[in-house]
Design a protein around this motif. Sequence first.
Motif, mmCIF file in Angstrom:
data_model
loop_
_atom_site.group_PDB
_atom_site.id
_atom_site.type_symbol
_atom_site.label_atom_id
_atom_site.label_comp_id
_atom_site.label_asym_id
_atom_site.label_seq_id
_atom_site.Cartn_x
_atom_site.Cartn_y
_atom_site.Cartn_z
ATOM 1 N N MET A 31 4.400 96.187 34.070
ATOM 2 C CA MET A 31 4.582 97.533 33.568
ATOM 3 C C MET A 31 3.315 98.406 34.085
ATOM 4 N N VAL A 32 2.303 97.827 33.559
ATOM 5 C CA VAL A 32 1.075 98.697 33.997
ATOM 6 C C VAL A 32 0.777 98.843 35.616
ATOM 7 N N ALA A 33 1.217 97.716 36.295
ATOM 8 C CA ALA A 33 1.118 97.886 37.793
ATOM 9 C C ALA A 33 1.766 98.915 38.254
ATOM 10 N N GLN A 34 3.138 99.176 37.820
ATOM 11 C CA GLN A 34 4.226 100.144 38.376
ATOM 12 C C GLN A 34 3.579 101.628 38.017
ATOM 13 N N LEU A 35 2.568 101.535 36.794
ATOM 14 C CA LEU A 35 2.511 103.031 36.767
ATOM 15 C C LEU A 35 0.714 103.371 36.633
ATOM 16 N N THR A 36 0.029 102.280 37.361
ATOM 17 C CA THR A 36 -1.282 102.405 37.674
ATOM 18 C C THR A 36 -1.463 102.167 39.217
ATOM 19 N N GLY A 37 -0.711 101.244 39.803
ATOM 20 C CA GLY A 37 -1.205 100.932 41.337
ATOM 21 C C GLY A 37 -1.990 99.763 41.430
ATOM 22 N N GLY A 38 -2.282 99.069 40.227
ATOM 23 C CA GLY A 38 -3.432 98.029 40.287
ATOM 24 C C GLY A 38 -2.780 96.608 39.721
ATOM 25 N N LYS A 79 7.620 92.970 53.275
ATOM 26 C CA LYS A 79 7.138 92.911 52.044
ATOM 27 C C LYS A 79 6.347 93.872 51.458
ATOM 28 N N VAL A 80 6.856 94.256 50.029
ATOM 29 C CA VAL A 80 5.916 95.592 49.474
ATOM 30 C C VAL A 80 5.682 94.882 47.859
ATOM 31 N N GLU A 81 4.995 95.683 47.196
ATOM 32 C CA GLU A 81 4.799 95.134 45.717
ATOM 33 C C GLU A 81 4.883 96.351 44.861
ATOM 34 N N THR A 82 5.382 96.035 43.537
ATOM 35 C CA THR A 82 6.039 96.940 42.606
ATOM 36 C C THR A 82 4.712 97.746 42.495
ATOM 37 N N LYS A 83 3.303 97.587 42.697
ATOM 38 C CA LYS A 83 2.403 98.431 42.208
ATOM 39 C C LYS A 83 2.159 99.556 43.276
ATOM 40 N N GLN A 84 2.963 99.524 44.098
ATOM 41 C CA GLN A 84 3.184 100.587 45.097
ATOM 42 C C GLN A 84 4.020 101.740 44.469
ATOM 43 N N ILE A 85 4.781 101.502 43.501
ATOM 44 C CA ILE A 85 5.626 102.501 42.825
ATOM 45 C C ILE A 85 4.556 103.744 42.332
ATOM 46 N N ALA A 86 3.693 103.249 41.491
ATOM 47 C CA ALA A 86 2.700 104.482 41.397
ATOM 48 C C ALA A 86 2.172 105.649 42.297
ATOM 49 N N PRO A 87 1.671 105.020 43.208
ATOM 50 C CA PRO A 87 1.240 106.092 44.223
ATOM 51 C C PRO A 87 2.536 106.944 44.712
ATOM 52 N N THR A 88 3.772 106.090 44.891
ATOM 53 C CA THR A 88 4.917 106.713 45.488
ATOM 54 C C THR A 88 5.432 107.963 44.577
ATOM 55 N N ILE A 89 5.478 107.483 43.110
ATOM 56 C CA ILE A 89 5.859 108.735 42.230
ATOM 57 C C ILE A 89 4.931 109.915 42.367
#
Length: 545
Positions: A90-97, A510-520
């Motif tokens: 969850m932290v990755a989705q909302l920080t990018g890391g 291939k993508v990663e869920t951490k990319q959600i953060a900058p996309t938001i």
Amino acid sequence: MTRRYVRLAATLGAAGVLAGSTVAQAAAAEEGRDAHAKHVLLVSVDGLHQSDLAWFVAQHPQSALARLVGGGVEYTRASTTNPSDSFPGMVAQLTGGGPGTTGVYYDDTYNAELLPAGTTDCENAKPGVEIDLTEDLDKNQDSIDAGQGLAGLPGSILQMTGRPQTLINPAKLPVDPDTCQPVYPHSYLQVNTVFEVARQAGLRTAWSDKHAAYDILNGPSGEGIQDLFTPEINSKATGYSGDWTKDNKATQQYDSYKVQAVLNEIDGYDHSRAEKVGTPAVFGLNLQSVSTAQKLNSSDGLQGGYATKGVPGPLLAKSLEFVDQQIGALTAELRAQHLDGSTTIILSAKHGQSPTDPTALNRIDDGPLLDGLNAAWKAAHPGAGNLVAHAVDDDGVLLWLNDRSDAATGFAKNYLLAQSGNGVDINGKARPFTRSGIERIYAGDEAADHFGVDPGDPRVPDVFGVAQYGVVYTGGSKIAEHGGAHADDLNVPLVVSGAGTPGGVREDEKVETKQIAPTILKLLGLKPNALEAVREEHTRVLPVH
């Protein structure tokens, strides 16, 4: 990738004007010329695999989930964090890391620098303490309101505070050796969050999750989320035996509270519907019912888990239908409030669950393995104490050691790889294992290098073991777990649908869920590089177009 020109607004109804917006939101939208949305709704479904989503959509082509996929971009090869646990995911989705950057490796870890809870003599205290981000931090972990003291629970749970950090018992928190003060979850996070960036731009934020410890998503400022609703999932479930995860019907009831909170927010209220505040620019929730349906051997007269490899059994299929109904309720409310044309919905998961092949299951009790490791260490080092300071073993192995030397980490690695015995299969029969059920071990400097941190980092596990496929470390009856590094743990869905997206696009890169953060942030017209983890890891915005 293939394109079908179907828009979310078209599948939900005609787009309308933005309701519940504020002057600050409008001003913030001007900050970036690439703004495509005024609201981003993030939905994280614990345990959901991309294969589950594909199966459900194929079986239910007219479902809300099918419409969501058809109205946006579906990333079929998305991976969550490794370890694949709720907190790093969850932290990755909302920080990018990832864990090495955020400093969050699991929901229950260890820190070699911080001091034990309750320490007052910080100059003379010995460092090293468990970092617990579970229900154990609650003032009252048996109550769904975490100790707030509401009357009429669980029906009154929507009255729970939007500042759950006030429900965390500071006496249970680790202590900072420099300040000699308790370290709250938000202070433990090493980087800022999407919520903090949005707040700085004058946008409203809200989130709903399963523990008060999700205060961590507030970010280091402690102020990222204006309305954080966190009913305690591991509290005693009224009308059921055990907590809300022990019966899938109970989990669905629990999830429904969080869905109602978000419906209230869509309508422009706070989660309790007590105050009109405007629809958040960044908001969302976590759902748990899929996860429990995967883990429970049976519930409500239905078999849990998977019938065959990748094919949901009856309990899981029912839970997927429940999730679809909740997505349908959220999208219908967006339409009713004329927000469908200005809202982007992102669907993903904190983690998957392994194994999806019931015939591969091997339940190994990790207690004897850890006891044996400690005994072997003490036998080889007379007068020494236990080698293991802290362990977390779900379907991976994370160990923090009292002795962090190369000799000690090598000893732990060699011991574990030499152990064999019998686990228990899906039918309760003995199943042999070798190498402690481990496929590969990273120990000492190898572990630090694997996570991209310096050797001796106070947070990094000293031993990180990737379990063999099908292995779940438990002395109980669960039939699946998360935390590991196999496809069943990592390959989660990722759909970006609605405002700012083309319709019906399937992206197979291939993508990663951490990319959600900058996309938001990009969708809202804010700068992705405002996130520290994005700058550190060069995390890219998802290829939405």
